[in-house]
Design an enzyme around this catalytic site. Structure first.
Site, mmCIF file in Angstrom:
data_model
loop_
_atom_site.group_PDB
_atom_site.id
_atom_site.type_symbol
_atom_site.label_atom_id
_atom_site.label_comp_id
_atom_site.label_asym_id
_atom_site.label_seq_id
_atom_site.Cartn_x
_atom_site.Cartn_y
_atom_site.Cartn_z
ATOM 1 N N PRO A 176 0.918 -1.172 0.141
ATOM 2 C CA PRO A 176 -0.049 0.028 0.126
ATOM 3 C C PRO A 176 0.716 1.243 0.183
ATOM 4 O O PRO A 176 0.344 2.283 -0.237
ATOM 5 C CB PRO A 176 -0.945 -0.206 1.287
ATOM 6 N N GLY A 177 2.006 1.179 0.113
ATOM 7 C CA GLY A 177 3.059 2.394 -0.046
ATOM 8 C C GLY A 177 3.710 2.889 1.126
ATOM 9 O O GLY A 177 4.422 3.834 0.865
ATOM 10 N N GLY A 178 3.956 2.095 2.428
ATOM 11 C CA GLY A 178 4.719 2.557 3.535
ATOM 12 C C GLY A 178 6.134 2.654 3.144
ATOM 13 O O GLY A 178 6.708 3.580 3.496
ATOM 14 N N LYS A 179 6.568 1.732 2.474
ATOM 15 C CA LYS A 179 7.932 1.630 2.159
ATOM 16 C C LYS A 179 8.329 2.635 1.042
ATOM 17 O O LYS A 179 9.253 2.911 1.190
ATOM 18 C CB LYS A 179 8.385 0.318 1.709
ATOM 19 N N CYS A 300 6.382 -10.320 5.813
ATOM 20 C CA CYS A 300 5.918 -10.220 7.135
ATOM 21 C C CYS A 300 5.592 -11.537 7.455
ATOM 22 O O CYS A 300 4.311 -11.505 8.207
ATOM 23 C CB CYS A 300 4.828 -9.107 7.240
#
Length: 373
Positions: A176-179, A300
């Site tokens: 979803p874009g965190g990294k 994860c």
């Protein structure tokens, strides 16, 4: 009369199937640590606040420090330097230039972390045992949010990637874009490509970029929705750094959430095929890097079949099928640098694994770094 039996077997919720599966497999792998890890998985996850360097909201760091949160990334060089020889990333531009020059000269002789720790990423976490929750993020006058809440362990693969100035960087499974957001916080990517096969998840990536990143920076990010497995054919040998954060059994989600659960009976085949998909994605990542370039693989999950086994197989396939030599890099210094924040598994054959723990309930997060020779 005997009680009537149901015509069909009762439906076992996927969360229970997941937990049973983990009890059988992870108890063998983690032995006496499994009860503690299990308790962590079943309790509320701990978050970190990734500060948004693009936001004009002032005093966020001071506000978080008053609440007793600390930036887990910035103290790391002090531990590594030991003798206090680290140059602060703050201060004059000349100081930063000197620091950068020092990083380059030392890159050959020291663990390759110095630069990444100085890459402007700041992430605040509450101390071990402190389960305080962060307030929701707030917008600045331009509508950009001041921080992004994420599992702080998710930053470790980004830090391991050790982005250098002007690197061409690919985030192969970006949503979803965190990294991706963390990579942008370094402020030094020469070019950033963010890809995810799922159109709906790519929309979430766009939303995050829109909420956190100014338009002129957003427009420099190339967002695509290709099947990541094909990237080696699309653009082989072009990137200095590639992040391959693969789909996995998402262990914490699997024991907590019924929706979109990979342990749902109708997804059995998909779950069984995960290691193959992971291998294909990692191979695409290796093929996308320039010779001398680096790949960080992450999941994860606690599963060795999705972690070390995929790494071993990729090294073998690269050698036998592509005549490419791939070296696994040592990341054991991460354990020393971040031992105050995370609980690491000490018996990981390759790479590093963050274990959930009630006092530091981050992860699971596996990450391993490869260099294409």
């Amino acid at each position: 009369f005997p009680p009537k039996k149901a015509a069909t077997a009762p439906r076992i919720p996927p969360t229970r199937l997941a937990l049973h599966h983990f009890d059988v497999t992870y108890s063998l792998q983690l032995r006496d640590q499994w009860p503690s890890v299990r308790a962590g998985l079943l309790c509320e996850q701990k978050y970190g606040a990734l500060l948004n360097n693009f936001s004009a909201v002032r005093h966020v760091a001071q506000e978080l420090e008053l609440l007793n949160a600390t930036d887990f990334v910035s103290p790391a060089p002090k531990k590594e330097a030991g003798r206090g020889d680290g140059v602060s990333p703050e201060g004059s531009g000349e100081g930063r230039t000197a620091a950068r020059a020092e990083m380059v000269t030392r890159a050959e002789t020291s663990p390759p972390l110095r630069a990444s720790i100085r890459s402007n990423i700041r992430c605040y976490t509450f101390p071990r045992g402190d389960i305080t929750r962060f307030r929701p993020a707030r917008p600045d006058t331009l509508g950009l949010l001041d921080y992004y809440l994420m599992d702080a362990a998710s930053l470790l693969p980004v830090l391991a990637l050790n982005v250098q100035p002007d690197d061409f960087v690919l985030d192969l499974c970006a949503a979803p874009g965190g990294k991706t957001l963390a990579l942008l916080q370094t402020g030094i990517c020469g070019h950033l490509a963010a890809n995810d096969v799922s159109i709906s998840r790519t929309k979430r990536l766009y939303q995050i970029l829109h909420s956190y990143v100014p338009r002129e920076i957003r427009e420099t990010v190339r967002v695509t929705s290709y099947d990541g497995r094909d990237w080696g054919q699309l653009e082989g040998g072009t990137f200095h750094k590639v992040l391959v954060d693969v789909p996995c059994t998402t262990d914490r989600h699997s024991v907590m959430e019924q929706d979109n659960n990979i342990f749902h009976r109708r997804r059995t085949k998909e779950r069984q095929m995960l290691p193959m998909l992971q291998l294909q994605l990692l191979m695409a990542g290796i093929l996308a890097t320039k010779p001398g370039g680096e790949v960080v693989y992450s999941t994860c999950s606690l599963s060795p079949l999705q972690n070390e086994h995929v790494i071993e197989r990729a090294v073998e396939v690269a050698e036998t099928q592509y005549n490419i030599s791939v070296q696994v890099e040592d990341l054991s210094h991460f354990r020393t640098l971040f031992q105050d924040t995370f609980s690491f598994f000490s018996d990981c054959r390759l790479g590093e694994l963050v274990l959930p723990h009630l006092t530091a309930n981050f992860g699971p997060m596996y990450f391993c770094k490869l260099r294409r020779m």
